[in-house]
Design a protein around this motif. Structure first.
Motif, PDB file in Angstrom:
ATOM      1  N   PHE A 154       1.230  -1.121  -0.130  1.00 47.49           N
ATOM      2  CA  PHE A 154       0.430  -0.366  -0.151  1.00 47.49           C
ATOM      3  C   PHE A 154       0.619   1.489  -0.443  1.00 47.49           C
ATOM      4  CE2 PHE A 154      -2.142   3.633   2.607  1.00 47.49           C
ATOM      5  CZ  PHE A 154      -3.494   3.509   1.992  1.00 47.49           C
ATOM      6  N   ALA A 155       2.319   1.313   0.985  1.00 50.02           N
ATOM      7  CA  ALA A 155       2.674   2.149   1.207  1.00 50.02           C
ATOM      8  C   ALA A 155       3.647   2.826  -0.189  1.00 50.02           C
ATOM      9  CB  ALA A 155       3.836   2.218   1.589  1.00 50.02           C
ATOM     10  N   ILE A 156       3.829   1.550  -1.161  1.00 46.61           N
ATOM     11  CA  ILE A 156       4.568   1.311  -2.274  1.00 46.61           C
ATOM     12  C   ILE A 156       4.240   2.354  -3.437  1.00 46.61           C
ATOM     13  CG2 ILE A 156       5.812   0.267  -3.988  1.00 46.61           C
ATOM     14  CD1 ILE A 156       7.571  -1.325  -1.911  1.00 46.61           C
ATOM     15  N   LEU A 157       2.765   2.039  -3.556  1.00 44.69           N
ATOM     16  CA  LEU A 157       1.863   2.367  -5.056  1.00 44.69           C
ATOM     17  C   LEU A 157       0.906   3.657  -4.582  1.00 44.69           C
ATOM     18  CD1 LEU A 157      -0.226  -1.334  -5.571  1.00 44.69           C
ATOM     19  CD2 LEU A 157       1.768  -0.166  -6.684  1.00 44.69           C
ATOM     20  N   SER A 158       1.007   3.723  -3.139  1.00 44.45           N
ATOM     21  CA  SER A 158       0.923   5.028  -2.766  1.00 44.45           C
ATOM     22  C   SER A 158       1.548   6.106  -3.310  1.00 44.45           C
ATOM     23  CB  SER A 158       0.628   5.430  -1.359  1.00 44.45           C
ATOM     24  OG  SER A 158      -0.432   4.364  -1.081  1.00 44.45           O
ATOM     25  N   LEU A 159       3.477   6.313  -2.947  1.00 47.50           N
ATOM     26  CA  LEU A 159       3.940   6.920  -3.528  1.00 47.50           C
ATOM     27  C   LEU A 159       4.139   6.468  -4.891  1.00 47.50           C
ATOM     28  CD1 LEU A 159       6.706   6.006  -0.794  1.00 47.50           C
ATOM     29  CD2 LEU A 159       5.582   7.696  -0.545  1.00 47.50           C
ATOM     30  N   LEU A 160       3.906   5.592  -5.736  1.00 45.43           N
ATOM     31  CA  LEU A 160       4.520   5.497  -7.259  1.00 45.43           C
ATOM     32  C   LEU A 160       3.444   6.099  -7.537  1.00 45.43           C
ATOM     33  CD1 LEU A 160       5.581   1.984  -7.743  1.00 45.43           C
ATOM     34  CD2 LEU A 160       6.773   3.865  -8.098  1.00 45.43           C
ATOM     35  N   THR A 161       1.962   5.349  -7.251  1.00 47.94           N
ATOM     36  CA  THR A 161       1.139   6.643  -7.812  1.00 47.94           C
ATOM     37  C   THR A 161       0.082   8.211  -7.532  1.00 47.94           C
ATOM     38  OG1 THR A 161      -0.863   5.393  -7.002  1.00 47.94           O
ATOM     39  CG2 THR A 161       0.243   3.989  -8.581  1.00 47.94           C
ATOM     40  N   GLY A 162       0.587   8.362  -5.879  1.00 52.53           N
ATOM     41  CA  GLY A 162       0.687   9.370  -5.926  1.00 52.53           C
ATOM     42  C   GLY A 162       1.203  10.461  -5.620  1.00 52.53           C
ATOM     43  N   LEU A 163       2.648  10.526  -5.899  1.00 50.77           N
ATOM     44  CA  LEU A 163       3.529  11.093  -5.870  1.00 50.77           C
ATOM     45  C   LEU A 163       5.005  11.121  -6.888  1.00 50.77           C
ATOM     46  CD1 LEU A 163       4.761  13.350  -3.844  1.00 50.77           C
ATOM     47  CD2 LEU A 163       6.363  11.352  -3.328  1.00 50.77           C
TER      48      LEU A 163
END
Length: 190
Positions: A12-21
């Protein structure tokens, strides 16, 4: 439980950083580097003041200006915060009444015009914000604008021709004129 929760939280953290930032930053940087004018709204400035965008129509009603397509946005015309058509079908009474009113207004403004009224002068676009009109719509208005400005018809016709935007990629759409840019060019004529 913790054994299955830890990988889920990490993913969740990795995908949030990739797709959200990372992805938004990368696309913004690429857009600014490759298409800075478009990425910043295709804004038009006059005397250091932002007066509009090439992408959003504006209301022009005076006889000395070319008029754009009617706008179906509310509570006012060309409201970018309320983009959208009226969603009225071609047989809807409200749509027919609006087209008839637009047609009557055009005929009053152009009493000597015998050409067929171009459809884009009496109907709104799907977004209600269309900044461009067809060449037929621009040419339809030539006599009114020339008379109101005391300008030779041939000179005004040439000004319209100088502002023609061709088909997108040379094959999509039809030639057209951006109303705001054309009216700004008109105001610049001495």
């Amino acid at each position: 439980m913790l054994k299955t929760l830890r990988p889920a939280l990490l993913l969740f953290a990795i995908l949030s950083l990739l797709t959200g930032l990372a992805y938004p930053l990368l696309t913004t940087a690429l857009a600014q580097a490759l298409f800075p004018q478009q990425a910043n709204g295709s804004l038009i400035e006059k005397d250091g003041q932002i007066i509009g965008s090439r992408l959003i129509g504006q209301q022009f009603s005076g006889d000395k200006y070319f008029w754009g397509r009617p706008s179906a946005t509310s509570p006012m015309a060309y409201n970018a915060g309320s983009s959208g058509g009226s969603n009225l079908g071609p047989t809807n009474k409200a749509q027919l009444d609006a087209v008839k009113a637009n047609l009557d207004h055009l005929r009053q403004a152009h009493p000597t015009q015998t050409a067929i009224v171009p459809v884009d002068l009496v109907t709104a676009s799907a977004s209600g914000l269309d900044p461009e009109i067809s060449l037929a719509a621009a040419y339809y208005q030539l006599e009114r604008v020339a008379h109101a400005r005391g300008m030779p018809l041939a000179r005004l016709h040439q000004l319209v021709d100088d502002h023609i935007i061709g088909e997108t990629f040379g094959l999509l759409g039809e030639p057209r004129v951006n109303v705001l840019e054309l009216n700004l060019a008109l105001d610049a004529v001495k």
